[in-house]
Design a protein around this motif. Structure first.
Motif, PDB file in Angstrom:
ATOM      1  N   UNK A  81      96.211 -60.951   4.780  1.00  0.00           N
ATOM      2  CA  UNK A  81      97.115 -61.067   4.053  1.00  0.00           C
ATOM      3  C   UNK A  81      98.660 -60.716   4.492  1.00  0.00           C
ATOM      4  N   UNK A  82      98.635 -59.277   4.350  1.00  0.00           N
ATOM      5  CA  UNK A  82      99.110 -59.184   5.596  1.00  0.00           C
ATOM      6  C   UNK A  82      99.738 -59.644   6.753  1.00  0.00           C
ATOM      7  N   UNK A  83      98.769 -59.929   7.762  1.00  0.00           N
ATOM      8  CA  UNK A  83      99.396 -60.723   8.960  1.00  0.00           C
ATOM      9  C   UNK A  83      99.476 -62.368   8.915  1.00  0.00           C
ATOM     10  N   UNK A  84      99.405 -62.632   7.986  1.00  0.00           N
ATOM     11  CA  UNK A  84      99.616 -64.152   7.300  1.00  0.00           C
ATOM     12  C   UNK A  84     101.261 -64.078   7.300  1.00  0.00           C
ATOM     13  N   UNK A  85     101.310 -62.869   6.441  1.00  0.00           N
ATOM     14  CA  UNK A  85     102.862 -62.702   6.111  1.00  0.00           C
ATOM     15  C   UNK A  85     103.434 -61.864   7.093  1.00  0.00           C
ATOM     16  N   UNK A  86     102.737 -61.545   7.799  1.00  0.00           N
ATOM     17  CA  UNK A  86     103.949 -61.161   9.264  1.00  0.00           C
ATOM     18  C   UNK A  86     104.124 -60.013   8.680  1.00  0.00           C
ATOM     19  N   UNK A  87     103.347 -58.781   7.987  1.00  0.00           N
ATOM     20  CA  UNK A  87     103.739 -57.616   7.633  1.00  0.00           C
ATOM     21  C   UNK A  87     102.978 -56.996   8.323  1.00  0.00           C
ATOM     22  N   UNK A  88     101.792 -56.884   8.764  1.00  0.00           N
ATOM     23  CA  UNK A  88     100.715 -56.013   8.843  1.00  0.00           C
ATOM     24  C   UNK A  88     101.782 -54.724   9.799  1.00  0.00           C
ATOM     25  N   UNK A  89     102.076 -53.972   9.551  1.00  0.00           N
ATOM     26  CA  UNK A  89     102.523 -53.187  10.367  1.00  0.00           C
ATOM     27  C   UNK A  89     102.279 -52.419  11.343  1.00  0.00           C
TER      28      UNK A  89
END
Length: 652
Positions: A407-415
């Motif tokens: 989910x984070x990767x899809x939203x570009x929010x994976x730190x």
């Protein structure tokens, strides 16, 4: 009235004439009737003649004897009256009429000032009619007037014995016993009456207290033992809560009696053991048991009770002092040393305790030599830990974390992550400490990254692989012992069953994951304000779990929801925190450092710092901790073999 007597006399004569010369009971009755008329007319001679004729026919005719007695009473001849009374009584069978005459004879004698004769008649009535209270009540009135103490007590005891209801009879006997207790020369009688009262109603505790007090005052210890045992036998079959409390008190009194007066510690311990079976969490009972067992030269059992006492009141310094003394006396250096560490952490140690610490305390981290086996982690968990919730969370964690990362990767929010640190080559003490801790905990070291912007010493971050972030507060100013505690504590959160707690810091987040697991495993539809989120997560998890992982989730969830005891996610998280804190302490070997860190951090959302400190103190002297030290190879009592994992010690 005179004419009536004449008419009656005439009619009775006619009836007598009709009978002719036949001798029969009816003829005798007619003579009595005629005699009664003569007596009322004042013709004593004729009345007496007719009564004698009646008695000549029926010698035991009560009516004739009664008539003669009335004539004697009119004459006032008391010697003759007594004879007449005896003859009348001789003509009567046992029954209400006989009792009535006896009472009437006594009342007449009393009215004429003949108290001795009245007493004799009442006593005769008492003996003949032993289940009737009326003679006793009349005697009681006489004895009260005469202040006859012995007789009063005897009559009241008889009256108490006639009370049908056991409870009422017990109260009557107890009240009389109290009177005897206050009357000189009647202590023995009081003892017997109190015991009779308790036989009638064992719940009459005032009687038991008075009886025990009297026996103790007289130092009749053997007799007091008999009474306590008798009462224990009476209460042991009773199931109501009030009776259970009395039985507990009786066992304690019996134990104290054996310890303090009969000087029999073995019997005292036997009585105390019965109490502890019913009340295992009684601190005073545990401490007393430990003292008795030391006296009996049984240090192993004393140790069990003292360890349990630390669980009941973890911050009581005196209990740890007793443990220290036990270890010193029986040459158990590990027990003495660990107890001294707690004493030092909680207060001011005595010189002997300080000397033990100086002798035994290692500089820096303990010299561990072996990693923990997987099953040894059970020694780091407390008794309230929910193993079924562990299974559920372990089954859920990989899919939940994978879904969150996607989910984070899809939203570009994976730190983004910087370069990973290698514990083998890094110059950072914290990194080397993490590698060292992973080795002895038997865990794979997570990928380690440094982040100067974070205040948290060590934290987890969502990533495609297990990741640990080192914050600035762990990079400098920390001793190796502090770093060992922090690393060990954090790594405990990275166990598969605890991994979700490392990433999710609110109960709501964990609850959503858990409810999604229920929805997926049991096929139920979620409800409530987060129903859509839960349903969506359940669907997502279904696509990520392998068949084996899904089967494990279904089985563990079915077991969890089928059991009678409720599950509590917040309590489970608190137990995970305690497990992590214990792990950090066991690895670092320094209780004072662990407590200092916990106090600096303060409370979490699920447990207070004080509760975690209390748990650490109790854990420090536990059998589990001692076995962990042996498992790691850093115990003062190094064994040739590691302790068997199936022998996790637990107080009864």
């Amino acid at each position: 009235e005179h004419e009536d007597f004449d008419s009656a006399h005439s009619e009775f004569k006619k009836a007598l004439g009709k009978l002719g010369t036949a001798i029969s009971p009816t003829r005798a009755e007619l003579y009595v009737r005629i005699g009664d008329v003569n007596r009322r007319q004042g013709n004593v001679r004729l009345a007496l003649s007719n009564y004698e004729k009646a008695l000549g026919i029926v010698p035991q005719l009560s009516g004739a004897h009664a008539g003669v007695l009335e004539l004697l009473i009119a004459q006032g001849d008391w010697r003759a009256i007594q004879s007449g009374e005896d003859k009348l009584l001789g003509s009567l069978p046992s029954g209400e009429a006989r009792l009535g005459h006896l009472l009437a004879f006594g009342e007449r004698a009393l009215a004429h000032g003949r108290g001795e004769r009245a007493r004799a008649r009442y006593m005769q009535a008492r003996d003949e009619f032993s289940t009737d209270e009326r003679p006793l009540l009349r005697l009681l009135a006489i004895y009260e007037t005469e202040h006859a103490v012995a007789e009063l007590i005897e009559v009241r005891e008889r009256l108490a014995g006639l009370v049908e209801a056991p409870n009422a009879r017990a109260h009557a006997l107890s009240a009389l016993a109290q009177v005897c207790l206050e009357t000189e020369g009647y202590e023995e009688k009081a003892l017997k009456l109190f015991e009779r009262a308790l036989d009638c109603d064992p719940t009459l505790l005032n009687a038991l207290g008075a009886l025990a007090g009297l026996l103790a005052e007289n130092q009749e210890w053997a007799e007091l033992e008999r009474i306590y045992r008798k009462m224990c036998a009476a209460y042991v079959t009773r199931t109501e809560s009030s009776s259970r409390l009395v039985l507990l008190e009786l066992y304690r009194k019996l134990a104290l009696l054996f310890r303090d007066h009969l000087e029999d510690p073995e019997q005292a311990m036997a009585a105390l053991s019965e109490e502890l079976k019913l009340r295992p969490d009684d601190l005073s009972g545990r401490l007393m048991a430990a003292e008795l067992l030391v006296e009996l030269e049984n240090p192993a059992e004393a140790l069990v009770h003292l360890r349990r006492s630390t669980e009941l009141e973890p911050l009581r310094v005196e209990t740890y002092r007793q443990l220290y003394q036990l270890g010193t006396r029986f040459e158990e250096p590990e027990t003495a040393f660990l107890a001294a560490t707690v004493i030092q952490a909680l207060g001011t140690p005595l010189p002997a305790e300080l000397a033990t610490l100086e002798l035994r305390q290692t500089q820096g981290v303990p010299p561990h030599r072996r990693p923990l086996r997987k099953d040894a982690w059970s020694w780091l968990r407390d008794k309230k830990h929910d193993a079924l919730l562990d299974r559920v969370m372990c089954a859920l964690a990989p899919a939940v974390l994978s879904a969150r990362v996607s989910e984070l990767e899809a939203r570009g929010k994976l730190a983004p992550l910087s370069e990973a640190q290698d514990p083998k080559t890094s110059t950072a003490s914290v990194v080397r400490s993490i590698g060292w801790a992973s080795q002895y905990l038997g865990l794979k070291t997570p990928a380690i990254y440094l982040d100067e912007t974070l205040d948290s010493p060590l934290s987890a971050r969502l990533s495609k692989h297990q990741t640990m972030i080192v914050g600035k507060t762990a990079m400098r100013g920390r001793s190796v012992v502090e770093l060992a505690f922090l690393a060990g504590r954090h790594l405990a959160y990275r166990l598969p069953e605890h991994e979700l707690v490392a990433h999710m810091h609110t109960l709501d987040d964990l609850s959503v994951c858990f409810l999604a697991g229920i929805t997926l495993a049991l096929g139920t539809a979620p409800s409530g304000p987060h129903a859509n989120i839960i349903a969506g997560l359940a669907t997502e998890l279904g696509t990520r779990l392998t068949p084996e992982e899904l089967a494990e989730l279904q089985e563990s969830m079915a077991l969890l929801t089928a059991r009678t005891s409720r599950f509590d996610l917040a309590a489970w998280i608190a137990s995970v925190e305690r497990c992590a804190t214990r792990t950090g302490y066991a690895l670092s070997g320094d209780l004072a450092v662990a407590i200092k860190q916990l106090r600096c951090e303060g409370d979490s959302a699920f447990s207070t710092a004080d509760s975690r400190i209390a748990d650490l103190c109790s854990f420090a002297v536990s059998g589990s901790h001692m076995k962990l030290r042996q498992e790691l190879g850093s115990s003062l009592l190094e064994a040739t073999e590691r302790p068997r994992l199936t022998l996790q010690p637990a107080a009864p």
